[in-house]
Design a protein around this motif. Sequence first.
Motif, PDB file in Angstrom:
ATOM      1  N   TRP A   7       0.840  -1.216   0.000  1.00 53.14           N
ATOM      2  CA  TRP A   7       0.000   0.000   0.000  1.00 53.14           C
ATOM      3  C   TRP A   7       0.865   1.253   0.000  1.00 53.14           C
ATOM      4  N   TRP A   8       1.961   1.179   0.743  1.00 54.20           N
ATOM      5  CA  TRP A   8       2.851   2.350   0.899  1.00 54.20           C
ATOM      6  C   TRP A   8       3.560   2.637  -0.414  1.00 54.20           C
ATOM      7  N   ARG A   9       4.007   1.575  -1.102  1.00 48.37           N
ATOM      8  CA  ARG A   9       4.678   1.760  -2.394  1.00 48.37           C
ATOM      9  C   ARG A   9       3.700   2.289  -3.437  1.00 48.37           C
ATOM     10  N   ASP A  10       2.446   1.854  -3.342  1.00 48.98           N
ATOM     11  CA  ASP A  10       1.428   2.344  -4.275  1.00 48.98           C
ATOM     12  C   ASP A  10       1.016   3.787  -3.956  1.00 48.98           C
ATOM     13  N   ALA A  11       1.098   4.148  -2.688  1.00 47.05           N
ATOM     14  CA  ALA A  11       0.563   5.442  -2.243  1.00 47.05           C
ATOM     15  C   ALA A  11       1.359   6.620  -2.808  1.00 47.05           C
ATOM     16  N   HIS A  12       2.664   6.569  -2.724  1.00 42.80           N
ATOM     17  CA  HIS A  12       3.593   7.585  -3.234  1.00 42.80           C
ATOM     18  C   HIS A  12       3.519   8.946  -2.549  1.00 42.80           C
ATOM     19  N   PHE A  13       2.383   9.269  -1.938  1.00 40.88           N
ATOM     20  CA  PHE A  13       2.203  10.650  -1.483  1.00 40.88           C
ATOM     21  C   PHE A  13       1.501  10.670  -0.127  1.00 40.88           C
ATOM     22  N   GLY A  14       2.153  11.314   0.845  1.00 43.13           N
ATOM     23  CA  GLY A  14       1.570  11.432   2.175  1.00 43.13           C
ATOM     24  C   GLY A  14       1.703  12.846   2.710  1.00 43.13           C
ATOM     25  N   MET A  15       0.933  13.134   3.739  1.00 42.41           N
ATOM     26  CA  MET A  15       1.030  14.420   4.439  1.00 42.41           C
ATOM     27  C   MET A  15       1.838  14.237   5.716  1.00 42.41           C
ATOM     28  N   PHE A  16       2.802  15.119   5.919  1.00 41.75           N
ATOM     29  CA  PHE A  16       3.551  15.184   7.163  1.00 41.75           C
ATOM     30  C   PHE A  16       2.955  16.364   7.924  1.00 41.75           C
ATOM     31  N   MET A  17       2.832  16.243   9.222  1.00 39.43           N
ATOM     32  CA  MET A  17       2.278  17.343   9.998  1.00 39.43           C
ATOM     33  C   MET A  17       3.108  17.567  11.244  1.00 39.43           C
ATOM     34  N   HIS A  18       3.740  18.736  11.322  1.00 39.82           N
ATOM     35  CA  HIS A  18       4.455  19.135  12.535  1.00 39.82           C
ATOM     36  C   HIS A  18       3.543  20.054  13.345  1.00 39.82           C
ATOM     37  N   PHE A  19       3.076  19.503  14.454  1.00 37.76           N
ATOM     38  CA  PHE A  19       2.123  20.223  15.289  1.00 37.76           C
ATOM     39  C   PHE A  19       2.448  19.866  16.738  1.00 37.76           C
ATOM     40  N   GLY A  20       2.703  20.887  17.533  1.00 38.88           N
ATOM     41  CA  GLY A  20       3.047  20.634  18.928  1.00 38.88           C
ATOM     42  C   GLY A  20       3.002  21.918  19.733  1.00 38.88           C
ATOM     43  N   LEU A  21       3.484  21.862  20.950  1.00 35.42           N
ATOM     44  CA  LEU A  21       3.468  23.041  21.818  1.00 35.42           C
ATOM     45  C   LEU A  21       4.219  24.212  21.166  1.00 35.42           C
ATOM     46  N   TYR A  22       5.285  23.872  20.403  1.00 38.05           N
ATOM     47  CA  TYR A  22       6.052  24.916  19.697  1.00 38.05           C
ATOM     48  C   TYR A  22       5.163  25.734  18.771  1.00 38.05           C
ATOM     49  N   SER A  23       4.092  25.133  18.242  1.00 40.84           N
ATOM     50  CA  SER A  23       3.197  25.855  17.328  1.00 40.84           C
ATOM     51  C   SER A  23       2.589  27.076  18.008  1.00 40.84           C
ATOM     52  N   ALA A  24       2.477  27.013  19.345  1.00 42.07           N
ATOM     53  CA  ALA A  24       1.871  28.116  20.098  1.00 42.07           C
ATOM     54  C   ALA A  24       2.706  29.392  19.986  1.00 42.07           C
ATOM     55  N   TYR A  25       3.998  29.275  19.716  1.00 39.90           N
ATOM     56  CA  TYR A  25       4.859  30.453  19.591  1.00 39.90           C
ATOM     57  C   TYR A  25       4.715  31.159  18.241  1.00 39.90           C
ATOM     58  N   ARG A  26       4.088  30.493  17.284  1.00 39.33           N
ATOM     59  CA  ARG A  26       3.911  31.051  15.946  1.00 39.33           C
ATOM     60  C   ARG A  26       5.259  31.402  15.292  1.00 39.33           C
ATOM     61  N   GLY A  27       6.329  30.786  15.796  1.00 38.72           N
ATOM     62  CA  GLY A  27       7.640  31.010  15.196  1.00 38.72           C
ATOM     63  C   GLY A  27       8.427  32.140  15.820  1.00 38.72           C
ATOM     64  N   GLU A  28       7.910  32.748  16.868  1.00 37.93           N
ATOM     65  CA  GLU A  28       8.618  33.883  17.474  1.00 37.93           C
ATOM     66  C   GLU A  28       8.575  33.837  19.005  1.00 37.93           C
ATOM     67  N   TYR A  29       9.753  34.012  19.575  1.00 37.00           N
ATOM     68  CA  TYR A  29       9.873  34.121  21.028  1.00 37.00           C
ATOM     69  C   TYR A  29      10.422  35.504  21.364  1.00 37.00           C
ATOM     70  N   THR A  30       9.674  36.236  22.184  1.00 34.83           N
ATOM     71  CA  THR A  30      10.155  37.545  22.627  1.00 34.83           C
ATOM     72  C   THR A  30      10.852  37.374  23.968  1.00 34.83           C
ATOM     73  N   ARG A  31      12.143  37.656  23.963  1.00 38.09           N
ATOM     74  CA  ARG A  31      12.934  37.488  25.185  1.00 38.09           C
ATOM     75  C   ARG A  31      12.551  38.554  26.214  1.00 38.09           C
ATOM     76  N   PRO A  32      12.907  38.312  27.479  1.00 35.47           N
ATOM     77  CA  PRO A  32      12.602  39.299  28.532  1.00 35.47           C
ATOM     78  C   PRO A  32      13.139  40.695  28.191  1.00 35.47           C
ATOM     79  N   ASP A  33      14.231  40.763  27.432  1.00 34.51           N
ATOM     80  CA  ASP A  33      14.793  42.085  27.084  1.00 34.51           C
ATOM     81  C   ASP A  33      14.109  42.713  25.868  1.00 34.51           C
ATOM     82  N   GLY A  34      13.077  42.038  25.354  1.00 34.67           N
ATOM     83  CA  GLY A  34      12.295  42.627  24.269  1.00 34.67           C
ATOM     84  C   GLY A  34      12.762  42.236  22.872  1.00 34.67           C
ATOM     85  N   THR A  35      13.935  41.632  22.757  1.00 32.85           N
ATOM     86  CA  THR A  35      14.390  41.193  21.437  1.00 32.85           C
ATOM     87  C   THR A  35      13.628  39.930  21.035  1.00 32.85           C
ATOM     88  N   VAL A  36      13.557  39.741  19.734  1.00 35.91           N
ATOM     89  CA  VAL A  36      12.765  38.624  19.215  1.00 35.91           C
ATOM     90  C   VAL A  36      13.677  37.578  18.583  1.00 35.91           C
TER      91      VAL A  36
END
Length: 309
Positions: A7-36
């Motif tokens: 089935w896997w050889r026939d399928a050829h195409f799958g979706m990968f999904m990276h979803f976790g607590l890190y997603s909550a940051y939306r890709g940005e962490y603002t440090r205590p000193d205000g820098t990103v």
Amino acid sequence: TSSRTQWWRDAHFGMFMHFGLYSAYRGEYTRPDGTVCRDAEWIERQCAIPAATYEAKAASFNPSSFDASAVIGAAKAAGQKYLVITAKHHDGFAMWPTAVNNWNIRDRTPFKRDILAELAVAARAQGVKLGFYYSIWDWHDPDAQPGGSNYAAYVTRMKAQVRELLTNYGDIAVMWFDGEWEAPWTAQQGAQLEDYVRTLSPGTIVNNRVGTRGIADGDFGTPEQEIPATPADGQLWESCMTVNDHWGFAAYDTNYKSSATLTRNLVGIAASSGNYLLNVGPDERGVIPSTAVSRLAGVGTWLNTNGAA
Ligand code: JFZ
């Protein structure tokens, strides 16, 4: 090339999904000193977020717009036959209510739902196969740290989690291990983990990052962000790639590949008998960015138009 992998050889195409607590940051962490500081699923490590700060983030992680039927529907519309979701990434955070520890979506977030159970139901209903990504490297479990006093105890807990994944969610099509390169992980432990998966779930297809990425490790090789020029002899393989430039959600990353590029990647990979595992990263609400969904749908349209679906 056994019937087990047909089935896997026939399928050829799958979706990968990276979803976790890190997603909550939306890709940005603002440090205590205000820098990103910007990163995605590696944000805790790359931006040196203090462990207590990262843990506290879980209290505001509430991806209440997560819709498993819509996710599976997006995969189907793209022509993808299976989904591999990050059950646990390097941050160690479990996206299901594991009984092994409390570093999980039920015990630490207001969301409380079981992402994996919802995906299992939706995938079964819509005829898509489900697989789990599981990081052997774990930044959170004290026994998994370099110099940790009891790595064997961590391995026992890891196996208990793998057992949950393979017994509580129906048939699991793929176990996609990762992070084997940093953990004090040995080839022997890899072989034992692979045997363990085979015993619990003989039909599950396992990637080569379970061990040392040798030709005999697992069922298939995992070239990343590339289409290998000369696939290893006789070894099944799957190229994983991002739809933009990151695996996990990063709001600033709008560098999406066109449907034409994605289609060319799929066709090129399939022509060399490989699989294409194309990643999307849901945002902090649990929603796959609409541009990603539409670029994927463009691939599905091409497949349908050309009778390849
Ligand atoms: C790993 C993870 O660290 C990353 O966050 C993501 O999940 C990706 C799919 O896998 O990253 C890797 C793994 C292997 C290589 C590069 C990055 N490699 O073999 O070159």
